[in-house]
Write a protein that holds these residues in place. Structure first.
Motif, PDB file in Angstrom:
ATOM      1  N   ARG A  52       0.829  -1.211   0.000  1.00  0.00           N
ATOM      2  CA  ARG A  52       0.000   0.000   0.000  1.00  0.00           C
ATOM      3  C   ARG A  52       0.865   1.264   0.000  1.00  0.00           C
ATOM      4  O   ARG A  52       0.559   2.229  -0.692  1.00  0.00           O
ATOM      5  CB  ARG A  52      -0.931   0.006   1.204  1.00  0.00           C
ATOM      6  CG  ARG A  52      -2.038  -1.009   1.073  1.00  0.00           C
ATOM      7  CD  ARG A  52      -2.882  -0.993   2.308  1.00  0.00           C
ATOM      8  NE  ARG A  52      -4.266  -1.210   1.935  1.00  0.00           N
ATOM      9  CZ  ARG A  52      -5.267  -1.119   2.765  1.00  0.00           C
ATOM     10  NH1 ARG A  52      -5.050  -0.779   4.029  1.00  0.00           N
ATOM     11  NH2 ARG A  52      -6.489  -1.350   2.363  1.00  0.00           N
ATOM     12  N   VAL A  53       1.935   1.239   0.759  1.00  0.00           N
ATOM     13  CA  VAL A  53       2.839   2.395   0.790  1.00  0.00           C
ATOM     14  C   VAL A  53       3.516   2.551  -0.572  1.00  0.00           C
ATOM     15  O   VAL A  53       3.666   3.672  -1.072  1.00  0.00           O
ATOM     16  CB  VAL A  53       3.874   2.259   1.928  1.00  0.00           C
ATOM     17  CG1 VAL A  53       4.985   3.294   1.800  1.00  0.00           C
ATOM     18  CG2 VAL A  53       3.181   2.378   3.283  1.00  0.00           C
ATOM     19  N   SER A  54       3.890   1.452  -1.194  1.00  0.00           N
ATOM     20  CA  SER A  54       4.492   1.519  -2.529  1.00  0.00           C
ATOM     21  C   SER A  54       3.503   2.097  -3.547  1.00  0.00           C
ATOM     22  O   SER A  54       3.886   2.903  -4.402  1.00  0.00           O
ATOM     23  CB  SER A  54       4.932   0.135  -2.996  1.00  0.00           C
ATOM     24  OG  SER A  54       6.006  -0.312  -2.221  1.00  0.00           O
ATOM     25  N   CYS A  55       2.249   1.699  -3.434  1.00  0.00           N
ATOM     26  CA  CYS A  55       1.220   2.250  -4.334  1.00  0.00           C
ATOM     27  C   CYS A  55       1.054   3.748  -4.117  1.00  0.00           C
ATOM     28  O   CYS A  55       0.915   4.510  -5.072  1.00  0.00           O
ATOM     29  CB  CYS A  55      -0.113   1.533  -4.133  1.00  0.00           C
ATOM     30  SG  CYS A  55      -0.127  -0.156  -4.761  1.00  0.00           S
ATOM     31  N   GLU A  56       1.080   4.164  -2.859  1.00  0.00           N
ATOM     32  CA  GLU A  56       0.955   5.599  -2.565  1.00  0.00           C
ATOM     33  C   GLU A  56       2.177   6.355  -3.060  1.00  0.00           C
ATOM     34  O   GLU A  56       2.066   7.480  -3.562  1.00  0.00           O
ATOM     35  CB  GLU A  56       0.742   5.844  -1.071  1.00  0.00           C
ATOM     36  CG  GLU A  56       0.446   7.284  -0.743  1.00  0.00           C
ATOM     37  CD  GLU A  56      -0.725   7.844  -1.541  1.00  0.00           C
ATOM     38  OE1 GLU A  56      -0.591   8.969  -2.066  1.00  0.00           O
ATOM     39  OE2 GLU A  56      -1.767   7.177  -1.652  1.00  0.00           O
ATOM     40  N   PRO A  98      -6.460   9.480  -9.740  1.00  0.00           N
ATOM     41  CA  PRO A  98      -6.900   8.789  -8.517  1.00  0.00           C
ATOM     42  C   PRO A  98      -6.378   9.462  -7.250  1.00  0.00           C
ATOM     43  O   PRO A  98      -5.205   9.787  -7.148  1.00  0.00           O
ATOM     44  CB  PRO A  98      -6.338   7.380  -8.657  1.00  0.00           C
ATOM     45  CG  PRO A  98      -5.479   7.365  -9.851  1.00  0.00           C
ATOM     46  CD  PRO A  98      -5.653   8.643 -10.604  1.00  0.00           C
ATOM     47  N   ALA A  99      -7.281   9.660  -6.322  1.00  0.00           N
ATOM     48  CA  ALA A  99      -6.930  10.291  -5.050  1.00  0.00           C
ATOM     49  C   ALA A  99      -6.152   9.315  -4.173  1.00  0.00           C
ATOM     50  O   ALA A  99      -6.236   8.097  -4.337  1.00  0.00           O
ATOM     51  CB  ALA A  99      -8.196  10.736  -4.330  1.00  0.00           C
ATOM     52  N   SER A 100      -5.435   9.880  -3.248  1.00  0.00           N
ATOM     53  CA  SER A 100      -4.708   9.060  -2.281  1.00  0.00           C
ATOM     54  C   SER A 100      -5.703   8.371  -1.355  1.00  0.00           C
ATOM     55  O   SER A 100      -6.790   8.880  -1.106  1.00  0.00           O
ATOM     56  CB  SER A 100      -3.775   9.943  -1.448  1.00  0.00           C
ATOM     57  OG  SER A 100      -2.790  10.506  -2.269  1.00  0.00           O
ATOM     58  N   GLU A 101      -5.295   7.234  -0.841  1.00  0.00           N
ATOM     59  CA  GLU A 101      -6.132   6.516   0.120  1.00  0.00           C
ATOM     60  C   GLU A 101      -5.870   7.103   1.502  1.00  0.00           C
ATOM     61  O   GLU A 101      -4.748   7.003   2.015  1.00  0.00           O
ATOM     62  CB  GLU A 101      -5.809   5.029   0.097  1.00  0.00           C
ATOM     63  CG  GLU A 101      -6.158   4.349  -1.214  1.00  0.00           C
ATOM     64  CD  GLU A 101      -5.819   2.864  -1.207  1.00  0.00           C
ATOM     65  OE1 GLU A 101      -5.735   2.260  -0.106  1.00  0.00           O
ATOM     66  OE2 GLU A 101      -5.639   2.324  -2.296  1.00  0.00           O
ATOM     67  N   PRO A 102      -6.889   7.721   2.102  1.00  0.00           N
ATOM     68  CA  PRO A 102      -6.689   8.408   3.379  1.00  0.00           C
ATOM     69  C   PRO A 102      -6.095   7.524   4.479  1.00  0.00           C
ATOM     70  O   PRO A 102      -5.237   7.977   5.242  1.00  0.00           O
ATOM     71  CB  PRO A 102      -8.092   8.886   3.765  1.00  0.00           C
ATOM     72  CG  PRO A 102      -8.846   8.932   2.485  1.00  0.00           C
ATOM     73  CD  PRO A 102      -8.257   7.869   1.613  1.00  0.00           C
ATOM     74  N   GLU A 103      -6.505   6.260   4.542  1.00  0.00           N
ATOM     75  CA  GLU A 103      -5.984   5.389   5.602  1.00  0.00           C
ATOM     76  C   GLU A 103      -4.513   5.057   5.400  1.00  0.00           C
ATOM     77  O   GLU A 103      -3.765   4.912   6.356  1.00  0.00           O
ATOM     78  CB  GLU A 103      -6.826   4.111   5.760  1.00  0.00           C
ATOM     79  CG  GLU A 103      -6.868   3.206   4.544  1.00  0.00           C
ATOM     80  CD  GLU A 103      -7.898   3.592   3.493  1.00  0.00           C
ATOM     81  OE1 GLU A 103      -7.936   2.912   2.448  1.00  0.00           O
ATOM     82  OE2 GLU A 103      -8.641   4.555   3.699  1.00  0.00           O
TER      83      GLU A 103
END
Length: 167
Positions: A52-56, A98-103
């Protein structure tokens, strides 16, 4: 080159410098996060978080790169390397990015979270400039519309001349 009074080379250059600095900071910080995550490799839960961090990181980097591409196109226009038509055709900012995932963002360290938010603010600013620029350009007459109007006048002029000759 006066079709964008609110957008000028100084604004574009300042935003370009800001975007370059942000791109470097994002790359450096997320690379450090990647290395830290590899050193602390463990459970599947940590693997999911690492992905998830890599995707962000990819999302944030891509957002900044899109801003840089838009700014570079406008710099090229102001330098006379692109025509207005080329800029309008190829100088678009990607919409609906695409927006960032808040969590995921909330789980990042403070400095990385700040970088994500800075990239979002930069993108929003460029998007506002893009919208204003497109709207301003849309209000002016296009070359095709101008040509159509000239043809209508020319045809109307020949039909008027034909009627006056017959009378």
């Amino acid at each position: 080159m006066a079709f964008m009074p609110s957008l000028n080379p100084r604004i574009v250059d300042a935003l370009h410098a800001q975007a370059l600095g942000l791109a470097d900071a994002v790359r450096t910080r997320f690379e450090a996060l990647r290395r830290e995550a590899l050193d602390a490799a463990g459970s599947d839960c940590e693997d999911l978080h690492r992905v998830r961090v890599s995707c962000e990181a990819l999302r944030t980097t891509t957002r900044v790169m899109h801003c840089l591409a838009w700014l570079l196109n406008h710099r090229a226009y102001f330098a006379g390397e692109l025509s207005q038509l080329q800029l309008r055709r190829h100088g678009r900012l990607i919409t609906n990015f695409p927006a960032s995932e808040p969590e995921v963002v909330a789980s990042l360290p403070d400095d990385a979270r700040t970088l994500v938010h800075e990239s979002e603010r930069l993108y929003e600013r460029i998007q506002r400039l893009e919208n204003a620029w497109r709207t301003q350009g849309a209000s002016s007459e296009s070359a095709i519309d101008a040509l159509r109007q000239r043809l209508v006048r020319a045809v109307a002029g020949t039909s008027d001349a034909g009627t006056s000759d017959a009378a």
